[in-house]
Design a protein around this motif. Structure first.
Motif, PDB file in Angstrom:
ATOM      1  N   LEU A 126       0.789  -1.022   0.204  1.00 39.54           N
ATOM      2  CA  LEU A 126      -0.041  -0.169   0.031  1.00 39.54           C
ATOM      3  C   LEU A 126       0.455   0.780   0.021  1.00 39.54           C
ATOM      4  O   LEU A 126       0.366   2.040  -1.049  1.00 39.54           O
ATOM      5  CB  LEU A 126      -0.645   0.228   1.299  1.00 39.54           C
ATOM      6  N   ALA A 127       1.769   1.124   0.580  1.00 37.05           N
ATOM      7  CA  ALA A 127       2.707   2.178   0.920  1.00 37.05           C
ATOM      8  C   ALA A 127       3.477   2.636  -0.666  1.00 37.05           C
ATOM      9  O   ALA A 127       2.889   3.748  -1.369  1.00 37.05           O
ATOM     10  CB  ALA A 127       4.150   2.327   1.524  1.00 37.05           C
ATOM     11  N   ASN A 128       4.027   1.775  -1.519  1.00 37.90           N
ATOM     12  CA  ASN A 128       4.350   1.128  -2.916  1.00 37.90           C
ATOM     13  C   ASN A 128       3.212   2.757  -3.509  1.00 37.90           C
ATOM     14  O   ASN A 128       3.456   3.191  -3.938  1.00 37.90           O
ATOM     15  CB  ASN A 128       4.901   0.472  -2.969  1.00 37.90           C
ATOM     16  N   PHE A 129       1.454   1.321  -3.374  1.00 37.19           N
ATOM     17  CA  PHE A 129       0.744   2.369  -4.606  1.00 37.19           C
ATOM     18  C   PHE A 129       1.007   3.786  -4.178  1.00 37.19           C
ATOM     19  O   PHE A 129       0.827   4.751  -5.159  1.00 37.19           O
ATOM     20  CB  PHE A 129       0.043   1.095  -4.102  1.00 37.19           C
ATOM     21  N   VAL A 130       0.363   3.654  -3.171  1.00 40.24           N
ATOM     22  CA  VAL A 130       1.137   5.860  -2.521  1.00 40.24           C
ATOM     23  C   VAL A 130       0.788   6.866  -2.667  1.00 40.24           C
ATOM     24  O   VAL A 130       1.079   8.094  -3.364  1.00 40.24           O
ATOM     25  CB  VAL A 130       0.409   5.337  -1.023  1.00 40.24           C
ATOM     26  N   GLY A 131       3.000   6.005  -2.940  1.00 42.08           N
ATOM     27  CA  GLY A 131       3.807   7.222  -3.486  1.00 42.08           C
ATOM     28  C   GLY A 131       3.676   6.833  -4.270  1.00 42.08           C
ATOM     29  O   GLY A 131       4.073   8.041  -5.091  1.00 42.08           O
TER      30      GLY A 131
END
Length: 313
Positions: A126-131
């Motif tokens: 999720l963190a990578n997608f939000v980035g």
């Protein structure tokens, strides 16, 4: 249907592992809100929902923060086929992802089934997608809407994977989190309501459960070490506005009020019963993301100036 089992523990231990796995597989079809739990055809999540993942979208002054949608256990981004276009019509930039793909379990090997993997790893995804969303939109912040396990993944992301800055909340990535039946404090109904070694599914029974349902299901049992760690510092992080929506008809996040959060320092929590807002509302755990009432409550939570009626179809 609820996956409760009320026979004495001694009788349960006498049952064969084959019976255990058969019952768990049945529970998988009616449990945490994945596509197999719906009467609708199973969708494989290979395409974004309507209105979502327009990487050229530029946030407006009225809605400056993109909205990221986080599905639940055994679900995928098709969960948001109703909400995503509703948000797009209101002028939001909307994004959805599939997370938690893990073929180590029986369900995880089925097409279109996501959210079975370790929740900590899902939070990193999720963190990578939000980035990626922030880079495409040039946005410092995002809002999130999450169903079931998705709420726990979002909270894990905020506490342990960079979604919030505990020392300086002004630097938080997430400003608003809206959850639907999130398993914030676990569930007593899934896996037949019996305690397990729930840290990673490594115990004898936990391992059997994980091999069928996926480790994330084990991690969401009430009292799991995973949830104890997530909640040890309090339910919230500073600087985030939480809207926690529950339905009294929830037979998956049980008891239903276990989804509610207690506000910690510099956090705002609005715990909402659907049936308090709209008396007699027929909203289930599985049906939450597609409920017109829930969608309007989400619109109101994201933008308090939203003036549309909430109740009715």
């Amino acid at each position: 249907m609820s996956c409760e089992f009320t026979s004495p523990w001694g009788m349960w231990r006498m049952r064969s592992s084959a019976v255990l796995l058969a019952v768990l597989a049945l529970c998988a079809m009616v449990g945490f809100g994945g596509p197999a739990a719906s009467a609708a055809p199973v969708l494989d999540g290979s395409a974004p929902p309507p209105g979502a993942n327009d990487w050229r979208c530029k946030p407006s002054a009225a809605h400056p923060d993109p909205v990221v949608l986080v599905h639940g256990t055994w679900g995928n981004q098709d969960t948001w086929n109703k909400l995503a276009p509703a948000l797009k019509a209101q002028g939001y930039c909307v994004y959805a992802l599939n997370y938690g793909h893990d073929t180590a379990s029986l369900l995880g090997r089925m097409p279109g089934i996501y959210g079975t993997g370790d929740i900590g790893k899902s939070a990193v995804q999720l963190a990578n997608f939000v980035g990626k969303v922030r880079a495409a939109t040039s946005s410092a912040h995002v809002d999130m809407v999450a169903h079931s396990q998705g709420g726990v993944v979002a909270r894990q992301y905020m506490r342990f994977a960079g979604g919030a800055d505990l020392a300086d909340p002004k630097r938080n990535v997430v400003r608003k989190l809206v959850t639907l039946g999130a398993t914030n404090h676990g569930s007593t109904s899934v896996l037949l309501g019996y305690p397990l070694d729930t840290a990673s599914g490594s115990g004898p029974l936990g391992g059997a459960v994980s091999s069928v349902l996926g480790v994330s299901a084990v991690q969401q049992i009430t009292g799991s070490r995973f949830l104890n760690r997530l909640n040890a510092g309090g339910d919230t992080v500073p600087g985030v506005d939480y809207t926690v929506i529950a339905t009294r008809m929830d037979d998956t996040t049980t008891p239903p009020e276990s989804t509610f959060l207690r506000a910690g320092p510099r956090a705002v929590v609005d715990n909402v019963w659907v049936q308090t807002v709209c008396a007699g509302a027929d909203v289930t755990h599985v049906g939450f993301p597609r409920s017109p009432i829930a969608i309007r409550l989400i619109l109101r939570a994201l933008d308090p100036s939203y003036s549309g009626r909430v109740c009715g179809r």
